[in-house]
Design a protein around this motif. Sequence first.
Motif, short mmCIF file in Angstrom:
data_model
loop_
_atom_site.label_atom_id
_atom_site.label_comp_id
_atom_site.label_asym_id
_atom_site.label_seq_id
_atom_site.Cartn_x
_atom_site.Cartn_y
_atom_site.Cartn_z
N ASP A 8 0.83 -1.20 0.00
CA ASP A 8 0.00 0.00 0.00
C ASP A 8 0.86 1.26 0.00
OD1 ASP A 8 -2.36 -1.45 -0.03
OD2 ASP A 8 -2.43 -1.59 2.15
N THR A 9 1.96 1.22 0.77
CA THR A 9 2.88 2.36 0.81
C THR A 9 3.48 2.62 -0.57
OG1 THR A 9 3.45 1.92 3.12
CG2 THR A 9 5.01 3.24 1.85
N ALA A 10 3.80 1.53 -1.27
CA ALA A 10 4.39 1.65 -2.61
C ALA A 10 3.45 2.38 -3.55
CB ALA A 10 4.71 0.26 -3.15
N LEU A 11 2.19 1.99 -3.56
CA LEU A 11 1.25 2.60 -4.50
C LEU A 11 0.92 4.03 -4.10
CD1 LEU A 11 -0.90 -0.57 -5.10
CD2 LEU A 11 0.74 0.47 -6.67
N GLU A 12 0.96 4.33 -2.80
CA GLU A 12 0.81 5.72 -2.38
C GLU A 12 1.97 6.56 -2.89
OE1 GLU A 12 -1.59 7.38 -0.99
OE2 GLU A 12 -2.90 5.64 -0.84
N VAL A 62 10.15 2.02 -3.78
CA VAL A 62 9.39 2.34 -2.57
C VAL A 62 10.26 3.09 -1.57
CG1 VAL A 62 7.99 1.41 -0.69
CG2 VAL A 62 8.06 0.24 -2.90
N GLU A 63 11.49 2.62 -1.37
CA GLU A 63 12.41 3.31 -0.47
C GLU A 63 13.84 3.06 -0.93
OE1 GLU A 63 12.35 -0.23 2.93
OE2 GLU A 63 11.30 1.66 3.28
N GLY A 86 9.05 6.57 -5.39
CA GLY A 86 7.97 7.03 -6.26
C GLY A 86 8.31 6.92 -7.73
N ASP A 87 9.61 6.79 -8.05
CA ASP A 87 10.03 6.66 -9.45
C ASP A 87 9.83 5.22 -9.94
OD1 ASP A 87 10.77 9.30 -9.43
OD2 ASP A 87 12.93 8.92 -9.42
N THR A 88 9.61 5.09 -11.23
CA THR A 88 9.53 3.79 -11.90
C THR A 88 10.56 3.78 -13.01
OG1 THR A 88 7.14 3.79 -11.46
CG2 THR A 88 7.95 2.09 -12.93
N PRO A 89 11.82 3.48 -12.69
CA PRO A 89 12.91 3.69 -13.65
C PRO A 89 12.87 2.77 -14.87
CG PRO A 89 13.74 2.70 -11.63
CD PRO A 89 12.33 3.11 -11.36
N ASP A 90 12.11 1.69 -14.82
CA ASP A 90 12.02 0.82 -16.01
C ASP A 90 10.62 0.87 -16.63
OD1 ASP A 90 10.74 -0.51 -13.96
OD2 ASP A 90 11.50 -2.49 -14.51
N LEU A 91 9.96 2.02 -16.50
CA LEU A 91 8.61 2.16 -17.06
C LEU A 91 8.60 1.93 -18.57
CD1 LEU A 91 5.65 2.85 -16.43
CD2 LEU A 91 6.24 5.28 -16.76
N GLN A 92 9.72 2.25 -19.24
CA GLN A 92 9.78 2.04 -20.70
C GLN A 92 9.56 0.59 -21.09
OE1 GLN A 92 12.26 3.33 -18.81
NE2 GLN A 92 13.38 4.94 -19.87
N SER A 93 9.88 -0.33 -20.16
CA SER A 93 9.76 -1.75 -20.48
C SER A 93 8.30 -2.16 -20.73
CB SER A 93 10.34 -2.61 -19.35
OG SER A 93 9.54 -2.54 -18.18
N LEU A 94 7.36 -1.28 -20.36
CA LEU A 94 5.95 -1.56 -20.65
C LEU A 94 5.70 -1.63 -22.15
CD1 LEU A 94 3.16 -1.94 -19.31
CD2 LEU A 94 2.88 0.55 -19.40
N HIS A 95 6.52 -0.91 -22.93
CA HIS A 95 6.32 -0.86 -24.38
C HIS A 95 7.55 -1.29 -25.18
CE1 HIS A 95 2.45 1.00 -23.78
NE2 HIS A 95 2.98 1.93 -23.04
N CYS A 165 20.63 20.79 -7.49
CA CYS A 165 19.35 21.50 -7.55
C CYS A 165 18.23 20.56 -7.98
CB CYS A 165 19.44 22.67 -8.52
SG CYS A 165 20.49 24.05 -7.99
N GLU A 166 18.49 19.76 -9.01
CA GLU A 166 17.48 18.83 -9.52
C GLU A 166 17.09 17.80 -8.47
OE1 GLU A 166 17.80 14.93 -12.14
OE2 GLU A 166 18.15 16.70 -13.38
N LEU A 167 18.08 17.17 -7.84
CA LEU A 167 17.78 16.11 -6.88
C LEU A 167 17.04 16.65 -5.66
CD1 LEU A 167 21.05 13.98 -7.10
CD2 LEU A 167 18.81 13.44 -8.04
N TYR A 168 17.36 17.87 -5.27
CA TYR A 168 16.61 18.46 -4.16
C TYR A 168 15.14 18.66 -4.53
CZ TYR A 168 14.63 21.48 -0.71
OH TYR A 168 13.78 21.99 0.24
N LEU A 169 14.88 19.28 -5.68
CA LEU A 169 13.49 19.57 -6.05
C LEU A 169 12.69 18.30 -6.30
CD1 LEU A 169 13.63 22.67 -8.43
CD2 LEU A 169 12.97 22.57 -6.02
N ARG A 170 13.31 17.29 -6.90
CA ARG A 170 12.59 16.04 -7.14
C ARG A 170 12.20 15.38 -5.82
NH1 ARG A 170 16.37 12.64 -10.86
NH2 ARG A 170 14.85 11.03 -10.29
N GLN A 171 13.05 15.47 -4.83
CA GLN A 171 12.71 14.88 -3.53
C GLN A 171 11.70 15.74 -2.77
OE1 GLN A 171 16.05 12.60 -1.45
NE2 GLN A 171 17.20 14.08 -2.68
N GLU A 172 11.85 17.04 -2.85
CA GLU A 172 10.89 17.93 -2.20
C GLU A 172 9.48 17.69 -2.74
OE1 GLU A 172 10.98 22.64 -1.20
OE2 GLU A 172 10.72 22.11 -3.32
#
Length: 248
Positions: A8-12, A62-63, A86-95, A165-172
């Motif tokens: 459940d935590t993962a999908l949240e 998830v973590e 929250g990232d799905t780094p292999d989402l491209q594999s869907l297609h 800067c990028e990594l901070y904003l993505r985590q925020e």
Amino acid sequence: MVRSAIADTALEALIRKLESTSDLTEEERRAIQKLPVSIRPLAPSQDLVADGERPVQCGLLVEGWSYRYKLLAEGRRQILSFHVAGDTPDLQSLHLDELDHGVAALTSCTFALIPHDSLRHLTRTFPDVAALLWRETLIDAGIFRAWIAAIGRRSAYGGIAHLFCELYLRQEAVGLAADHRCPMPVRQTDLADAMGLTSVHINRVLKEMRDADLITFERRELVIRDWKRLCDAAEFDPTYLHLKNLAA
């Protein structure tokens, strides 16, 4: 079967990530929360998927932290991107039938594995969710372009400042950072492999940043002491992240 709390935590986490750039309806949230997942812990440097594999599921982080990478001759590694919860780094594999790079754990981490068939059913049933997932891959491409510009044309100082800067904003954006402090488990060797520099060069640049009172590191946390000056050094424009709310 009773689902685990971590599922459940993962999908949240996925919902938070999607809502950091757009909006979901309540029905769409419920549909995502019902996705079947299995949990897979990884040790540092362990692959989620390897270059050339044909995955049948996508891995939702998830973590912990992970990264995309490509191995070159003599075992040389190019890190292509860093990923947080929250990232799905292999989402491209869907297609894409076969991956042309690997995804590995940077730290000890946990992935929730979502079957491709379930994701395809979700996207057929909810076209707006399909559009949001497609949007995620487009934002991913924007991050790749920013990295290419940093490696190809920015100074080492400016490139590393841009990455911070990028990594901070993505985590925020997903609730993992605040007040210009964020987790930063990336080692100097990882930064070197991401920026195409030597570890010695990375060490020298980080010292310059600390001496300039731009950043410090405290217990694997990055503390940004002067956000505006760091952004100026990076020529940082966060538009490519397409975040709804930029509190930084």
